[in-house]
Design a protein around this motif. Structure first.
Motif, PDB file in Angstrom:
ATOM      1  N   VAL A 197     -74.713  18.567  50.340  1.00 27.21           N
ATOM      2  CA  VAL A 197     -75.158  18.222  49.189  1.00 27.21           C
ATOM      3  C   VAL A 197     -74.517  18.654  48.426  1.00 27.21           C
ATOM      4  O   VAL A 197     -73.607  18.578  47.710  1.00 27.21           O
ATOM      5  CB  VAL A 197     -76.248  16.780  48.953  1.00 27.21           C
ATOM      6  CG1 VAL A 197     -76.205  15.922  49.663  1.00 27.21           C
ATOM      7  CG2 VAL A 197     -77.277  17.896  48.251  1.00 27.21           C
ATOM      8  N   SER A 198     -74.879  20.809  48.787  1.00 20.93           N
ATOM      9  CA  SER A 198     -74.976  21.398  47.733  1.00 20.93           C
ATOM     10  C   SER A 198     -74.323  22.953  48.067  1.00 20.93           C
ATOM     11  O   SER A 198     -75.043  22.725  49.082  1.00 20.93           O
ATOM     12  CB  SER A 198     -75.117  21.501  46.200  1.00 20.93           C
ATOM     13  OG  SER A 198     -74.839  22.647  45.493  1.00 20.93           O
ATOM     14  N   VAL A 199     -73.239  23.522  47.428  1.00 23.06           N
ATOM     15  CA  VAL A 199     -73.494  25.081  48.564  1.00 23.06           C
ATOM     16  C   VAL A 199     -72.610  25.895  48.035  1.00 23.06           C
ATOM     17  O   VAL A 199     -71.815  25.722  46.712  1.00 23.06           O
ATOM     18  CB  VAL A 199     -71.935  25.210  50.122  1.00 23.06           C
ATOM     19  CG1 VAL A 199     -72.191  26.437  50.396  1.00 23.06           C
ATOM     20  CG2 VAL A 199     -72.920  23.424  50.960  1.00 23.06           C
ATOM     21  N   ASP A 200     -73.706  27.256  47.266  1.00 17.20           N
ATOM     22  CA  ASP A 200     -72.987  28.265  46.766  1.00 17.20           C
ATOM     23  C   ASP A 200     -73.288  29.057  47.728  1.00 17.20           C
ATOM     24  O   ASP A 200     -73.392  29.132  49.208  1.00 17.20           O
ATOM     25  CB  ASP A 200     -73.721  28.003  45.510  1.00 17.20           C
ATOM     26  CG  ASP A 200     -75.108  28.944  45.552  1.00 17.20           C
ATOM     27  OD1 ASP A 200     -76.189  29.578  46.160  1.00 17.20           O
ATOM     28  OD2 ASP A 200     -76.230  28.683  45.185  1.00 17.20           O
ATOM     29  N   SER A 201     -72.968  30.924  47.311  1.00 10.69           N
ATOM     30  CA  SER A 201     -72.913  31.799  47.794  1.00 10.69           C
ATOM     31  C   SER A 201     -74.257  31.906  48.900  1.00 10.69           C
ATOM     32  O   SER A 201     -73.516  32.280  49.454  1.00 10.69           O
ATOM     33  CB  SER A 201     -72.842  32.881  46.801  1.00 10.69           C
ATOM     34  OG  SER A 201     -73.886  33.020  46.009  1.00 10.69           O
ATOM     35  N   PHE A 202     -75.625  31.643  48.175  1.00 13.20           N
ATOM     36  CA  PHE A 202     -76.443  31.658  49.446  1.00 13.20           C
ATOM     37  C   PHE A 202     -77.467  30.790  49.788  1.00 13.20           C
ATOM     38  O   PHE A 202     -78.006  30.538  50.414  1.00 13.20           O
ATOM     39  CB  PHE A 202     -76.928  33.300  48.981  1.00 13.20           C
ATOM     40  CG  PHE A 202     -77.334  33.439  47.640  1.00 13.20           C
ATOM     41  CD1 PHE A 202     -78.889  32.638  47.598  1.00 13.20           C
ATOM     42  CD2 PHE A 202     -77.201  33.614  46.703  1.00 13.20           C
ATOM     43  CE1 PHE A 202     -79.282  32.258  46.259  1.00 13.20           C
ATOM     44  CE2 PHE A 202     -77.558  33.472  45.264  1.00 13.20           C
ATOM     45  CZ  PHE A 202     -78.627  32.864  44.793  1.00 13.20           C
ATOM     46  N   ARG A 203     -77.185  29.553  48.715  1.00 14.88           N
ATOM     47  CA  ARG A 203     -78.153  28.422  48.842  1.00 14.88           C
ATOM     48  C   ARG A 203     -77.915  27.505  48.982  1.00 14.88           C
ATOM     49  O   ARG A 203     -76.764  26.978  48.383  1.00 14.88           O
ATOM     50  CB  ARG A 203     -78.549  28.454  47.214  1.00 14.88           C
ATOM     51  CG  ARG A 203     -80.511  27.472  46.489  1.00 14.88           C
ATOM     52  CD  ARG A 203     -80.443  27.582  45.665  1.00 14.88           C
ATOM     53  NE  ARG A 203     -81.414  28.596  45.344  1.00 14.88           N
ATOM     54  CZ  ARG A 203     -80.877  29.283  44.077  1.00 14.88           C
ATOM     55  NH1 ARG A 203     -79.301  28.870  43.653  1.00 14.88           N
ATOM     56  NH2 ARG A 203     -80.964  30.794  43.504  1.00 14.88           N
ATOM     57  N   ILE A 204     -78.406  26.304  50.363  1.00 17.87           N
ATOM     58  CA  ILE A 204     -77.658  25.138  49.804  1.00 17.87           C
ATOM     59  C   ILE A 204     -78.592  24.355  49.615  1.00 17.87           C
ATOM     60  O   ILE A 204     -80.149  24.283  49.349  1.00 17.87           O
ATOM     61  CB  ILE A 204     -76.725  24.596  51.420  1.00 17.87           C
ATOM     62  CG1 ILE A 204     -78.810  25.162  52.838  1.00 17.87           C
ATOM     63  CG2 ILE A 204     -75.892  25.785  51.262  1.00 17.87           C
ATOM     64  CD1 ILE A 204     -78.287  25.131  53.416  1.00 17.87           C
ATOM     65  N   ILE A 205     -78.616  22.910  49.598  1.00 19.96           N
ATOM     66  CA  ILE A 205     -78.919  21.837  48.649  1.00 19.96           C
ATOM     67  C   ILE A 205     -79.054  21.054  50.259  1.00 19.96           C
ATOM     68  O   ILE A 205     -78.100  20.790  50.363  1.00 19.96           O
ATOM     69  CB  ILE A 205     -78.478  21.287  47.212  1.00 19.96           C
ATOM     70  CG1 ILE A 205     -79.802  22.188  46.106  1.00 19.96           C
ATOM     71  CG2 ILE A 205     -79.804  20.012  47.615  1.00 19.96           C
ATOM     72  CD1 ILE A 205     -78.994  21.959  45.226  1.00 19.96           C
ATOM     73  N   ILE A 206     -79.592  19.834  50.492  1.00 20.86           N
ATOM     74  CA  ILE A 206     -79.697  19.042  52.142  1.00 20.86           C
ATOM     75  C   ILE A 206     -80.534  17.703  51.437  1.00 20.86           C
ATOM     76  O   ILE A 206     -81.714  18.196  50.753  1.00 20.86           O
ATOM     77  CB  ILE A 206     -80.602  19.882  52.768  1.00 20.86           C
ATOM     78  CG1 ILE A 206     -80.132  20.889  53.582  1.00 20.86           C
ATOM     79  CG2 ILE A 206     -80.553  18.714  53.898  1.00 20.86           C
ATOM     80  CD1 ILE A 206     -80.758  22.275  53.346  1.00 20.86           C
ATOM     81  N   GLU A 207     -80.007  17.098  51.406  1.00 18.07           N
ATOM     82  CA  GLU A 207     -80.962  15.628  51.683  1.00 18.07           C
ATOM     83  C   GLU A 207     -80.982  15.165  53.027  1.00 18.07           C
ATOM     84  O   GLU A 207     -79.563  14.690  53.845  1.00 18.07           O
ATOM     85  CB  GLU A 207     -79.776  14.223  50.587  1.00 18.07           C
ATOM     86  CG  GLU A 207     -80.423  13.550  50.595  1.00 18.07           C
ATOM     87  CD  GLU A 207     -79.091  12.602  50.172  1.00 18.07           C
ATOM     88  OE1 GLU A 207     -79.507  10.883  49.120  1.00 18.07           O
ATOM     89  OE2 GLU A 207     -78.160  12.235  49.525  1.00 18.07           O
ATOM     90  N   LEU A 208     -82.518  14.652  52.352  1.00 19.26           N
ATOM     91  CA  LEU A 208     -83.113  13.908  53.880  1.00 19.26           C
ATOM     92  C   LEU A 208     -82.453  12.575  54.091  1.00 19.26           C
ATOM     93  O   LEU A 208     -82.156  12.304  53.295  1.00 19.26           O
ATOM     94  CB  LEU A 208     -84.406  14.336  54.158  1.00 19.26           C
ATOM     95  CG  LEU A 208     -84.969  15.846  53.694  1.00 19.26           C
ATOM     96  CD1 LEU A 208     -86.407  15.666  53.782  1.00 19.26           C
ATOM     97  CD2 LEU A 208     -84.796  16.393  55.447  1.00 19.26           C
ATOM     98  N   GLU A 209     -82.455  12.301  55.892  1.00 18.45           N
ATOM     99  CA  GLU A 209     -82.028  11.113  55.984  1.00 18.45           C
ATOM    100  C   GLU A 209     -83.126  10.184  55.313  1.00 18.45           C
ATOM    101  O   GLU A 209     -84.361  10.397  55.159  1.00 18.45           O
ATOM    102  CB  GLU A 209     -82.197  10.751  57.590  1.00 18.45           C
ATOM    103  CG  GLU A 209     -80.962  11.942  57.523  1.00 18.45           C
ATOM    104  CD  GLU A 209     -80.649  11.816  59.833  1.00 18.45           C
ATOM    105  OE1 GLU A 209     -81.973  11.139  59.807  1.00 18.45           O
ATOM    106  OE2 GLU A 209     -79.582  12.013  60.318  1.00 18.45           O
ATOM    107  N   LYS A 210     -82.327   9.010  55.082  1.00 21.30           N
ATOM    108  CA  LYS A 210     -83.663   7.692  54.113  1.00 21.30           C
ATOM    109  C   LYS A 210     -84.096   6.520  55.833  1.00 21.30           C
ATOM    110  O   LYS A 210     -85.307   6.703  54.351  1.00 21.30           O
ATOM    111  CB  LYS A 210     -82.849   6.309  53.861  1.00 21.30           C
ATOM    112  CG  LYS A 210     -81.299   7.121  52.676  1.00 21.30           C
ATOM    113  CD  LYS A 210     -80.737   5.894  52.420  1.00 21.30           C
ATOM    114  CE  LYS A 210     -79.435   6.071  51.118  1.00 21.30           C
ATOM    115  NZ  LYS A 210     -78.506   4.912  51.179  1.00 21.30           N
TER     116      LYS A 210
END
Length: 710
Positions: free
Chosen positions: A10-23
Motif C-alpha cells: 500500500v506504500s513504496v518509497d526508496s527503501f521502505r514498503i508498507i504492506i496491508e495483511l489480508e483481512k
C-alpha cells in the motif's frame, strides 16, 4: 501452485514498503502446503514477486489500525474493523537464476502481492546451498560467524576479503560482546578449511596485530586443539617486551611527545634532531667513506673563509682540532688530502687569530695566499667526494624522518647548543627560551615510564628496523615474549638471528599488551607502530624485485578501545593527536597497500569521524547512549535506519551487522567464543559472599609493581 499471499503493498518509497495483511489473517501465522509459516515477526523476511525476480524485505515494524464505521442513514455505529500492517525494508533481490543479490533494482508497485518466506528462499538468502566447492575469495560469502536469532539453524556468513580490505568497525557498550566478536571472527578463520584449486587449505600466513589496551586477548587464542595452536602460534608482547626505539620516530612524533613551542623551540628542536642524526653513524653505514659531520664542518669553514665571517670562524676554531683528528682516522684519499691541508696551513694560521669577548677578530691575519690555497684544496676534494657519494658530500642536513640511530642523551646535551650556533642566533637569548624544552627532554630520559618503552637509554642495535618489523608482524617470535633487541643476537654475517625459539613457525596473531602503558606514551606508541607498518608496506614495491608485490603482504590492525588514541576531539586542543593523524592516513590509504583496520570502541561518538567514515562494514552491539546511536545512524545507509532502532535492546552476544561484508543487513547471534578473552564481568556478590580477605597476596603484587624479584 499453492497460495503464498499474505497481503498487498500500500506504500513504496526508496527503501521502505508498507504492506496491508489480508483481512482473513487473524494471527501471526499462516498455514502453507508444507508447514506453518510466520508472517509478521520482527527481523523476519517477506517476499515480493516482481516479474521473474523476488524482492526480499526485512520486517522492522508491525502495527494495527482500528476503524469505526458510522451508518449515515440510521446513525448506527458498527464494530471496529482492524487493519493489520507490516513495515519492511527492502534489502535484496533473488534474481531469475536463483541468486541472492544485495540491493533492489526493480521496485514493486502498489497492490503488488506479498508472500511469506519459505525455506528455499532462506537457503538462498543465507547462502546455505554452498557446500564446499572451490571458493571465490573475492565474491563468495563463506565464513560463518554466527546464527540467525529468528531462523534457528541458519548461519550468518561474511566475505573475509570485503570485511578486512575495506576496514570494519565493531561498536557497543562495555560488556556487550565486542572482544568476543573479534575473537570469534578470527577463531572461525583459523578453525576452518577452505577449498581453493581443488585443495583443502587452512590459514597459515596471516599477519594480525592486536593493540590490546585491556590485556584481555591472550586467552582467546590458546586453542585447545594442538594443531591449531601450533599453526596460529599466538605471540603476546607484554609490558617488559613492548619497546620501540626512539630513533624510529619522525619529527611529528618528537614534536607531539616533547611539545615544543612553535615559534622558538620547534625550529631549534628540528635542527638539533637533524644534527644528531647526521652526527651518528649506524652499523649499516659503518663502511661509508663519507663522514658527514666532518664534511659539514669543513664546508662551514669554506664558507666563513670566503665571507671573512670571523664570528662563525670563532665557533669553528674551537672544534678544529676534533676535525683534524677525525679526518686523520679516515682512510679515504680525498678525506686524507683535506686532513693534510687542515693540519698544516689552516691549523697553523688559525692559531694566530685572537678574539675579543664579543667574538670578533682583533689581531693577526691569515695570508691571502693561504686562504686561496685552503679554499682550492677543500673545493677540489669536496667536489670529488660529492661525485663519489651521489651528491651527499656537502649536505649539512639529512632527512629528519629517516629512522636512523642517534644518541638521545647527546640530543639535549650537545645538539641543541649546536643547533643554536648553526642557525646563527644569540646563544644567551635562546638558552632562556629553550630551558623548558631541554628540561622536558632530560626528564623523559630520567622517567622510566617513557625512557624504557622508547629505549632512550639504549645504544644502537644492528639491523634494528628490519628486526623490529619482523618481530611486530610475527615473522620472528619469542615464546617468552621478551624484547627483540636484547633477547636475540645476530650471527656473524648479521643476516639471521640465533637463539630464536621457533624460527620456522611464524606467529599469525601478535598481541601487543598495552594495558600498563602510561597515557603519556600510549598515543605515541600506537601511532609510531602504525606508521612504521604502513610505510614499510608502501616501500615493498620500491624494491625492484618486489615492484609487482603491492598488497601481497596484508596486515590487519585491531584497535581495541580506539577512542583512547583516535579521538575526534583532541585532548590537547593545540595539537592534533599523533595517533589520530596516523590512523586517519591508514584509513584513507592503507587499503591500497594491504593494511586494514578493525576499530573497536564503546563510544563511537568520541571516535575520529574520518576513520569511521572509511569503514565499510559495521558490527554494532547494544548501544544505549543516544549520542552514540545517533552517530551510528549518520554513518550508515538510511536504509538501515529501521533495523538500528533495536540497538538499545540487543541482548549480549547479539549484534546488527551491515555493510559490504554481508549479503544484507541482519541481526546475528555470534558463535560462542572458545576459548574466551579475559573480558568477563567481575562476580561482585559471589566474591563478597564466598571470597576470603587473604585471597590476594598484596606483597607479591606490590613487588611485581616495583619490578622487584619475588
Amino acid at each position: 501452485m499453492f497460495d503464498r499471499n499474505i497481503g498487498r503493498v500500500v506504500s513504496v518509497d526508496s527503501f521502505r514498503i508498507i504492506i496491508e495483511l489480508e483481512k482473513d489473517i487473524k494471527t501471526l501465522y499462516k498455514s502453507g502446503y508444507q508447514d506453518i509459516y510466520e508472517i509478521a515477526r520482527i527481523n523476519s523476511y517477506i517476499i515480493l514477486p516482481v516479474g521473474a525476480d523476488k524482492i526480499v524485505a526485512l520486517i522492522t515494524k508491525v502495527k494495527i489500525n482500528d476503524e469505526t464505521e458510522i451508518e449515515a442513514t440510521t446513525g448506527a455505529i458498527s464494530l471496529p474493523k482492524a487493519r493489520r500492517f507490516i513495515v519492511a525494508t527492502m534489502i535484496g533481490t533473488i534474481d531469475g537464476s536463483g541468486k541472492f543479490l544485495q540491493g533492489v533494482y526493480n521496485f514493486p508497485i502498489l497492490d503488488n502481492p506479498v508472500w511469506y518466506v519459505m525455506k528455499e528462499d532462506l537457503e538462498l538468502i543465507f547462502d546455505q546451498r554452498f557446500k564446499g566447492e572451490n571458493i571465490d575469495f573475492k565474491k563468495d560469502y563463506f565464513l560463518s560467524i554466527g546464527t540467525s536469532p529468528v531462523f534457528s539453524g541458519f548461519k550468518i556468513k561474511i566475505n573475509p576479503d570485503k570485511f578486512f580490505s575495506k576496514h570494519a568497525a565493531i561498536l557497543g557498550n562495555t560488556g556487550s560482546g565486542k572482544s568476543c566478536t573479534i575473537s570469534t571472527i578470527f577463531q572461525s578463520i583459523f578453525q576452518g578449511s577452505y577449498k581453493s584449486d581443488g585443495v583443502e587449505k587452512k590459514a597459515s600466513n596471516a599477519h594480525i596485530i592486536i593493540f590490546d589496551t585491556n590485556g584481555e586477548y591472550k586467552k582467546a587464542f590458546q586453542f585447545l586443539n594442538k594443531e591449531i595452536r601450533a599453526r596460529v602460534n599466538t605471540f603476546t608482547i607484554g609490558k617488559d617486551g613492548l619497546k620501540v626505539p626512539y630513533w624510529f620516530m619522525n619529527y611529528n612524533d618528537f614534536d607531539y611527545l616533547f611539545t615544543p613551542s612553535e615559534q622558538t623551540q620547534a625550529p631549534i628542536l628540528k635542527k638539533a634532531i637533524s644534527l644528531a642524526r647526521i652526527g651518528e653513524k649506524s652499523a649499516e653505514e659503518s663502511a661509508s667513506v663519507l663522514d658527514e659531520p666532518i664534511i659539514s664542518k669543513i664546508s662551514q669553514l669554506r664558507e666563513c673563509l670566503q665571507k671573512n665571517d670571523f664570528t662563525l670562524f670563532a665557533f669553528l676554531k674551537n672544534r678544529l682540532a676534533d676535525i683534524i683528528e677525525a679526518t686523520g682516522k679516515n682512510d679515504n684519499q680525498y678525506v686524507q688530502a683535506i686532513h693534510q691541508i687542515l693540519a698544516t696551513s689552516l691549523a697553523t694560521e688559525a692559531q694566530k687569530l685572537s678574539f675579543n669577548k664579543m667574538g670578533y677578530h682583533c689581531g693577526g691575519d691569515i695570508a691571502l695566499t693561504v686562504i686561496i690555497e685552503v679554499i682550492k684544496v677543500i673545493d677540489e676534494n669536496l667536489n670529488q667526494l660529492l661525485v663519489e657519494t651521489g651528491g651527499k658530500g656537502l649536505s649539512n642536513d639529512c632527512d629528519i624522518d629517516v629512522p636512523k640511530y642517534f644518541s638521545y642523551q647527546q640530543l639535549f646535551v650537545n645538539c641543541i647548543d649546536a643547533a643554536i650556533n648553526e642557525i646563527g642566533v644569540s646563544h644567551s637569548k635562546y638558552q632562556e627560551y629553550l630551558s623548558s624544552l631541554r628540561l622536558r627532554l632530560s626528564s623523559y630520559y630520567s622517567d622510566e615510564r617513557v625512557s624504557i618503552p622508547f629505549m632512550m637509554r639504549e645504544s644502537e642495535f644492528p639491523y634494528a628496523l628490519s628486526s623490529f618489523l619482523q618481530y611486530i608482524t610475527g615473522i620472528l617470535t619469542d615464546s617468552m615474549g621478551g624484547n627483540i633487541f636484547t633477547n636475540y643476537r645476530h650471527n656473524q654475517d648479521g643476516k639471521e638471528f640465533i637463539n630464536v625459539s621457533q624460527p620456522n613457525n611464524i606467529s599469525q596473531v601478535t598481541i601487543l599488551d598495552m594495558s600498563l602503558l602510561p597515557y603519556e606514551v600510549l598515543e605515541n606508541m600506537t601511532g609510531l607502530i602504525g606508521r612504521l607498518i604502513i610505510e614499510f608496506l608502501q616501500r615493498i614495491e620500491k624494491v625492484d624485485e618486489y615492484k609487482d608485490k603491492r598488497g601481497q603482504f596484508p596486515v590487519v590492525l585491531v584497535l581495541e578501545e580506539a577512542q583512547n588514541y583516535i579521538p575526534e576531539i583532541n585532548q590537547n586542543k593545540d595539537r592534533v593527536s599523533i595517533s589520530k593523524r596516523v590512523f586517519e592516513r591508514i584509513a584513507r590509504e592503507g587499503r591500497k597497500y594491504g593494511l586494514s583496520l578493525i576499530i573497536s570502541s564503546q563510544r563511537p561518538s568520541e571516535l575520529s569521524k574520518t576513520v569511521l567514515s572509511q569503514c565499510n562494514t559495521f558490527i554494532v552491539h547494544r548501544l544505549q547512549n543516544p549520542e552514540d546511536q545517533k552517530y551510528v545512524r549518520e554513518l550508515v545507509s538510511s536504509a538501515n535506519e529501521d533495523i538500528l532502532n533495536q540497538l538499545p535492546i540487543l541482548p549480549q552476544q547479539h549484534a546488527i551487522i551491515m555493510g559490504d561484508a554481508v549479503r544484507s543487513p541482519v541481526q546475528v547471534r555470534m558463535f560462542d567464543t572458545n576459548p574466551k578473552p579475559d573480558s568477563d564481568d567481575p562476580n561482585f556478590f559471589d566474591n563478597w559472599i564466598n571470597g576470603k580477605a587473604d585471597d590476594i597476596d598484596f606483597e607479591k603484587v606490590a613487588r611485581r609493581w616495583l619490578d622487584k624479584e619475588e
